[in-house]
Write an enzyme that holds these catalytic residues in place. Structure first.
Site, short mmCIF file in Angstrom:
data_model
loop_
_atom_site.label_atom_id
_atom_site.label_comp_id
_atom_site.label_asym_id
_atom_site.label_seq_id
_atom_site.Cartn_x
_atom_site.Cartn_y
_atom_site.Cartn_z
N ALA A 158 11.69 -13.32 -16.28
CA ALA A 158 10.61 -14.18 -15.81
C ALA A 158 9.47 -13.36 -15.20
O ALA A 158 8.29 -13.59 -15.50
CB ALA A 158 11.14 -15.19 -14.79
N TYR A 159 9.80 -12.40 -14.38
CA TYR A 159 8.79 -11.54 -13.77
C TYR A 159 7.99 -10.78 -14.83
O TYR A 159 6.75 -10.74 -14.79
CB TYR A 159 9.46 -10.57 -12.81
CG TYR A 159 8.55 -9.52 -12.22
CD1 TYR A 159 7.69 -9.84 -11.18
CD2 TYR A 159 8.56 -8.21 -12.68
CE1 TYR A 159 6.85 -8.88 -10.62
CE2 TYR A 159 7.73 -7.25 -12.14
CZ TYR A 159 6.87 -7.58 -11.11
OH TYR A 159 6.05 -6.62 -10.58
N ALA A 160 8.70 -10.20 -15.78
CA ALA A 160 8.02 -9.42 -16.82
C ALA A 160 7.13 -10.31 -17.70
O ALA A 160 6.07 -9.87 -18.16
CB ALA A 160 9.05 -8.69 -17.68
#
Length: 254
Positions: A158-160
């Site tokens: 999700a962060y990436a």
């Protein structure tokens, strides 16, 4: 400092990479405005360190996850620039503020996903939109991304994803702001030993060793590996670098 010195706005400048970017830019002669969200004492300490070294710096509160606050922030920034530098524009925008989230794809909650969107994607888009008219023609924008858009580590999907969106956004900024002579680039650090993500790289010895083993230069990154590079990218010597993703990872996962 003179009235004509460059002025940089760095979001999330009270700690980690943001702090190091602020110190590096101040050393190069730029005036610095840093934003903080919850830790005002840390932000005040950065400003004081710059002032004690003969530079000029100031701070403002900003929650980059609250788009509805950006118009007020713009007014506050305008008042600050006039009061401290007798200007109504600034030169460099470094979109650095953010937080880490490590969770497997299957257990990432919608709430956490939305928080990432608000801060890392929506916040960067709309803050840059609000502030673009205040950036001097010929100015610079740097968006901080991550090495995780090139290589994959379980738990960081999700962060990436958010950072991948920012990398696309940066290329569009370079195209749309090009007529004003404003460049836009991405700086993508690898694993850096800060308190980001709960200080995992800095404080977990086993994880730090795994990062070092995966890095061509044989160690995890440090804030001092990134801040001076950002200052260099913003210097006049790099005025022709535009729309690029520059990874600063020591050769991680080559």
């Amino acid at each position: 400092m003179t009235r004509l010195s460059k002025i940089a706005l760095i979001t999330g400048g009270s700690r980690g990479l943001g702090r190091n970017c602020a110190m590096s830019l101040a050393t190069s002669g730029a005036g610095v405005v840093i934003t903080y969200n919850t830790n005002r004492p840390a932000a005040e300490a950065v400003v004081q360190e710059i002032v004690d070294a003969g530079g000029r710096a100031a701070l403002l509160h900003l929650d980059t996850g609250r788009v509805e606050s950006f118009d007020t922030f713009k007014v506050d920034l305008d008042e600050l620039l006039r009061a401290v530098w007798e200007r109504d524009h600034f030169d460099y925008l470094v979109n650095n503020a953010g937080f880490g989230l490590s969770a497997p794809f299957g257990s990432t909650s919608e709430t956490d996903f939305d928080r990432l969107v608000d801060v890392h994607l929506k916040g960067v888009f709309f803050l840059t939109q609000r502030l673009a008219p205040m950036i001097e023609d010929g100015g610079r924008i740097i968006n901080i991304s991550t090495g995780l858009t090139r290589f994959s580590i379980p738990g960081m999907a999700a962060y990436a994803m958010m950072k991948g969106g920012i990398e696309v956004f940066t290329r569009y900024l370079a195209k749309e702001l090009g007529p004003r002579g404003i460049t836009a680039n991405v700086v993508a650090p690898g694993a850096i030993a800060t308190d980001f993500g709960g200080g995992l790289v800095r404080d977990n010895g086993d994880y730090n060793r795994r990062v070092a083993d995966a890095t061509a230069l044989g160690r995890a990154g440090l804030p001092d590996d990134v801040g001076p590079m950002v200052a260099s990218l913003l210097s006049d010597a790099n005025h022709w670098v535009n729309g690029q993703r520059i990874e600063v990872s020591g050769g991680m996962n080559l």
